[in-house]
Design a protein around this motif. Structure first.
Motif, mmCIF file in Angstrom:
data_model
loop_
_atom_site.group_PDB
_atom_site.id
_atom_site.type_symbol
_atom_site.label_atom_id
_atom_site.label_comp_id
_atom_site.label_asym_id
_atom_site.label_seq_id
_atom_site.Cartn_x
_atom_site.Cartn_y
_atom_site.Cartn_z
ATOM 1 N N ASP B 59 0.878 4.413 25.329
ATOM 2 C CA ASP B 59 0.851 5.377 26.432
ATOM 3 C C ASP B 59 -0.151 6.491 26.159
ATOM 4 N N MET B 60 -0.299 6.874 24.909
ATOM 5 C CA MET B 60 -1.292 7.880 24.526
ATOM 6 C C MET B 60 -2.686 7.409 24.915
ATOM 7 N N GLN B 61 -2.978 6.136 24.645
ATOM 8 C CA GLN B 61 -4.315 5.609 24.941
ATOM 9 C C GLN B 61 -4.541 5.518 26.446
ATOM 10 N N THR B 62 -3.520 5.021 27.162
ATOM 11 C CA THR B 62 -3.653 4.928 28.624
ATOM 12 C C THR B 62 -3.826 6.306 29.234
ATOM 13 N N LEU B 63 -3.015 7.258 28.793
ATOM 14 C CA LEU B 63 -3.113 8.609 29.340
ATOM 15 C C LEU B 63 -4.482 9.225 29.054
ATOM 16 N N SER B 64 -4.982 9.057 27.834
ATOM 17 C CA SER B 64 -6.275 9.676 27.526
ATOM 18 C C SER B 64 -7.375 9.036 28.374
ATOM 19 N N GLN B 65 -7.261 7.732 28.644
ATOM 20 C CA GLN B 65 -8.248 7.078 29.512
ATOM 21 C C GLN B 65 -8.132 7.593 30.943
ATOM 22 N N ARG B 66 -6.893 7.824 31.408
ATOM 23 C CA ARG B 66 -6.689 8.354 32.757
ATOM 24 C C ARG B 66 -7.204 9.781 32.871
ATOM 25 N N PHE B 67 -7.046 10.579 31.799
ATOM 26 C CA PHE B 67 -7.561 11.962 31.825
ATOM 27 C C PHE B 67 -9.077 11.933 31.953
ATOM 28 N N LYS B 68 -9.698 11.037 31.185
ATOM 29 C CA LYS B 68 -11.162 10.923 31.207
ATOM 30 C C LYS B 68 -11.610 10.549 32.612
ATOM 31 N N PHE B 69 -10.927 9.591 33.236
ATOM 32 C CA PHE B 69 -11.197 9.140 34.604
ATOM 33 C C PHE B 69 -11.171 10.330 35.555
ATOM 34 N N ARG B 70 -10.075 11.071 35.508
ATOM 35 C CA ARG B 70 -9.890 12.168 36.460
ATOM 36 C C ARG B 70 -10.882 13.298 36.215
#
Lengths: 249, 204
Positions: B59-70
């Protein structure tokens, strides 16, 4: 006679034409020109600004040039409002790719995605096509620097030098004559300005009528999208105005 | 089993005088087995904003990728970086969207507001915001981290003093946690830039 087949995008005329798509391209031929030139050191995009008013807040409004991702930019010719929708679409598509694959979207893939969207509006939905043509400039590790052009039909092609918008045939013929294979970035910058100065209506080129950008690589290997300020453009414009003066004397 | 303590980790963020620090340990484990000793749990969003994520690594990896996206989209549309407080609110929203099937992650947000004011905030896994004047902690053993921070924290520390304090707090805080440790990384964010230093502590 053609009138009967105008109103729906989703039908062919008896001659096998899509009139709405052609009318969209007609709209673009009245819009401000945009020119792109590919060099080994980077891609140059230049565009003519049509909206000129002393009252316009110029510092933050860009009418023609947009960054799509860190490594891709686009120049627009046509209906700005339509372009904004597609630009947003492109930006989302680029981020979705990076989210899934953890790498920047290859330039051609981004172009294809946008063109697939444009094509959809010529085949289903009953909605009119987007009245926009794009010039895409970018870099990826697979094919290096690239320049693409797309139109309302959803067609696209890779180019070494091309132009869209008003007087694009005249612009293309100048490019055909003056483009050479191993053109440098500096020569490309001078070339786009020369092309615009010849195809624009006004007699003299000034910085407030132009948007000029480049996609290059820094020394550290990062792709850089550079927007030329009025100050950056001065030497190039001076050179172009002097050259055109010399040729008319 | 406890999904929040499956991979292990410890994160601290602390404010100083016109600076903030955020630090994480470097262990990645699968319960008692250590899988990596160079696994950072902090992610840079922009020059004055770093997020730390504690909890389940996927979840840490998915969240950090989503933050980068946004944040990338924000940058393209607004032509500026996201303010820390705005980013924190966005994170809170993103977590609450998954209220009934959450990300097993507790973020720590550290950065400087545009005027240079230090900002640290911790959140629970469904986005409850806990902004603090002094420090915030997260990880598999927050009790120890709270203890050391409370003891060693002082107001208005300079970047050098802040580094020493955060480094010592992190290293001694994770010593009591068998699932966190194997060194650490500390980022000190100032208006002039960010300095990152790796720590070597007890490698167990």
């Amino acid at each position: 006679m053609a009138r009967r087949y105008d109103s729906r995008t989703t039908i062919f005329s008896p001659e096998g034409r899509l009139y709405q798509v052609e009318y969209a391209m007609e709209a673009i031929s009245h819009a401000g020109a945009a020119v792109g030139v590919l060099s080994k050191e980077g891609v140059v995009l230049a565009a003519e600004k049509k909206i000129m008013s002393k009252l316009l807040e110029t510092s933050k409004t860009t009418e023609k040039m947009y960054k799509l991702d860190n490594h891709v930019a686009a120049a627009v010719a046509g209906i700005t409002a339509d372009a904004n929708i597609l630009i947003n679409n492109a930006r989302l598509s680029a981020q979705r790719y990076t989210f899934t694959y953890d790498e920047p979207i290859p330039v051609e893939q981004l172009v294809q995605h946008l063109c697939d969207t444009k094509q959809g509006y010529t085949q289903y939905g009953g909605l009119r096509p987007f009245g926009v043509s794009f010039l895409f400039a970018g870099w990826d590790e697979h094919y290096g620097f690239q320049l693409y052009q797309s139109d309302p039909s959803g067609n696209y092609g890779g180019w070494k030098a091309t132009a869209i918008g008003a007087n694009n045939q005249a612009a293309q013929s100048i490019l055909r004559q003056d483009y050479k294979e191993d053109i440098t970035l500096d020569e490309a910058l001078k070339l786009v300005i020369k092309v615009l100065s010849k195809t624009m209506d006004s007699t003299e080129l000034t910085a407030d009528k132009l948007e000029l950008t480049s996609v290059t690589k820094t020394e550290s290997g990062e792709v850089k999208y550079h927007v030329f300020t009025e100050k950056d453009m001065e030497p190039l414009l001076a050179f172009a105005n002097a050259a055109s003066q010399a040729s008319t004397e | 089993m406890g999904l929040m303590s499956y991979n292990g980790g410890g994160i601290i963020a602390m404010t100083g005088k016109n600076c903030v620090a955020i630090a994480s340990d470097l262990r990645l484990g699968s319960q008692s087995t250590t899988l990596a000793v160079d696994f950072q749990k902090t992610f840079k969003i922009h020059d004055t904003l770093i997020v730390g994520l504690a909890g389940l690594v996927t979840d840490m990896q998915t969240l950090s990728q989503r933050f980068k996206f946004r944040h990338n989209l924000y940058r393209l549309r607004e032509d500026r970086d996201m303010r820390v407080s705005a980013f924190a609110n966005m994170v809170s929203s993103m977590l609450y969207e998954k209220r009934f099937g959450p990300y097993y992650c507790e973020p720590i947000i550290a950065g400087l507001e545009p005027d240079g004011t230090p900002f640290v905030m911790g959140m629970d896994l469904i986005g409850a915001q806990g902004q603090s004047e002094d420090f915030v902690v997260a990880g598999s053993n927050t009790e120890s981290l709270f203890g050391v921070c409370e003891s060693f924290y002082r107001n208005d520390m300079s970047p050098e003093e802040l580094f020493e304090t955060v480094a010592q707090c992190l290293l001694s805080g994770v010593d009591r946690d068998c699932l966190a440790g194997w060194g650490g990384i500390v980022h000190i964010i100032t208006p002039e830039g960010t300095v990152s230093r790796t720590l070597k502590g007890r490698m167990d």
